[in-house]
Design a protein around this motif. Structure first.
Motif, mmCIF file in Angstrom:
data_model
loop_
_atom_site.group_PDB
_atom_site.id
_atom_site.type_symbol
_atom_site.label_atom_id
_atom_site.label_comp_id
_atom_site.label_asym_id
_atom_site.label_seq_id
_atom_site.Cartn_x
_atom_site.Cartn_y
_atom_site.Cartn_z
ATOM 1 N N LEU A 34 0.840 -1.204 0.000
ATOM 2 C CA LEU A 34 0.000 0.000 0.000
ATOM 3 C C LEU A 34 0.871 1.249 0.000
ATOM 4 C CD1 LEU A 34 -2.655 -1.063 2.657
ATOM 5 C CD2 LEU A 34 -2.870 -1.154 0.169
ATOM 6 N N LYS A 35 0.650 2.092 -0.994
ATOM 7 C CA LYS A 35 1.424 3.331 -1.147
ATOM 8 C C LYS A 35 0.465 4.523 -1.063
ATOM 9 C CE LYS A 35 5.250 1.158 -2.541
ATOM 10 N NZ LYS A 35 5.613 0.217 -1.549
ATOM 11 N N PRO A 36 0.368 5.165 0.112
ATOM 12 C CA PRO A 36 -0.505 6.331 0.226
ATOM 13 C C PRO A 36 0.125 7.569 -0.414
ATOM 14 C CG PRO A 36 0.570 5.920 2.314
ATOM 15 C CD PRO A 36 1.001 4.815 1.381
ATOM 16 N N GLY A 37 -0.733 8.474 -0.834
ATOM 17 C CA GLY A 37 -0.271 9.733 -1.402
ATOM 18 C C GLY A 37 -1.191 10.870 -0.981
ATOM 19 N N ARG A 38 -0.651 12.065 -1.015
ATOM 20 C CA ARG A 38 -1.424 13.271 -0.706
ATOM 21 C C ARG A 38 -0.914 14.363 -1.623
ATOM 22 N NH1 ARG A 38 -0.545 16.862 4.404
ATOM 23 N NH2 ARG A 38 -2.222 18.368 4.132
ATOM 24 N N MET A 39 -1.831 15.105 -2.254
ATOM 25 C CA MET A 39 -1.438 16.131 -3.223
ATOM 26 C C MET A 39 -2.344 17.348 -3.141
ATOM 27 S SD MET A 39 -0.538 14.118 -6.672
ATOM 28 C CE MET A 39 0.742 12.915 -6.716
ATOM 29 N N THR A 40 -1.776 18.475 -3.546
ATOM 30 C CA THR A 40 -2.608 19.651 -3.769
ATOM 31 C C THR A 40 -3.135 19.573 -5.195
ATOM 32 O OG1 THR A 40 -0.762 21.006 -4.561
ATOM 33 C CG2 THR A 40 -1.267 21.114 -2.198
#
Length: 139
Positions: A34-40
């Motif tokens: 599992l590779k979480p990500g967060r972006m604008t």
């Protein structure tokens, strides 16, 4: 989709938009599977929706290529068919072995100024390197 599960019955418009995504620090733990990500999210809409938006997206990619999920919120400010205001869009997206399902809805009661009372559903189409929105809305 309306509260009863049907699409909003209103006017349908479409146009193009530009989008820029920039990574942010992630609070969730990563693993091999599992590779979480967060972006604008920064968008500029062209056409009957002439607006800009800012938002944030959370995502998780799995170890299976083409399987992932994301949620996002964005605040859109500008004009919609000549009416000025702001509204919020909520995203819910899932990819299952490369088949994607995406729901974008106007957050109820988020419309301001001339967009007060706005409801609607938006579709995003990617073709030929361009992003196209199809917005079915009622005001």
């Amino acid at each position: 989709m309306a509260e009863d599960g049907n699409e909003v019955q209103g006017k349908e418009i479409q146009g193009k938009f530009d989008v820029n995504l920039n990574p942010l620090d992630v609070h969730m733990p990563a693993s091999e599977s599992l590779k979480p990500g967060r972006m604008t999210i920064d968008k500029t809409f062209h056409g009957p929706l002439s607006a800009t938006s800012k938002g944030e997206m959370l995502s998780v990619m799995t170890a299976v290529p083409g399987s992932a999920g994301y949620v996002a919120m964005e605040i859109v400010s500008g004009t919609l068919d000549g009416k000025t205001g702001t509204f919020a869009l909520q995203h819910f997206g899932v990819m299952n072995n490369g088949k994607d399902s995406l729901i974008l809805k106007v957050v109820p009661d988020s419309g301001t100024d001339e967009l007060a009372g706005l409801s609607g559903d938006m579709k995003i189409i990617r073709e030929g390197g361009e992003h196209i929105y199809v917005f079915n809305y009622a005001l």
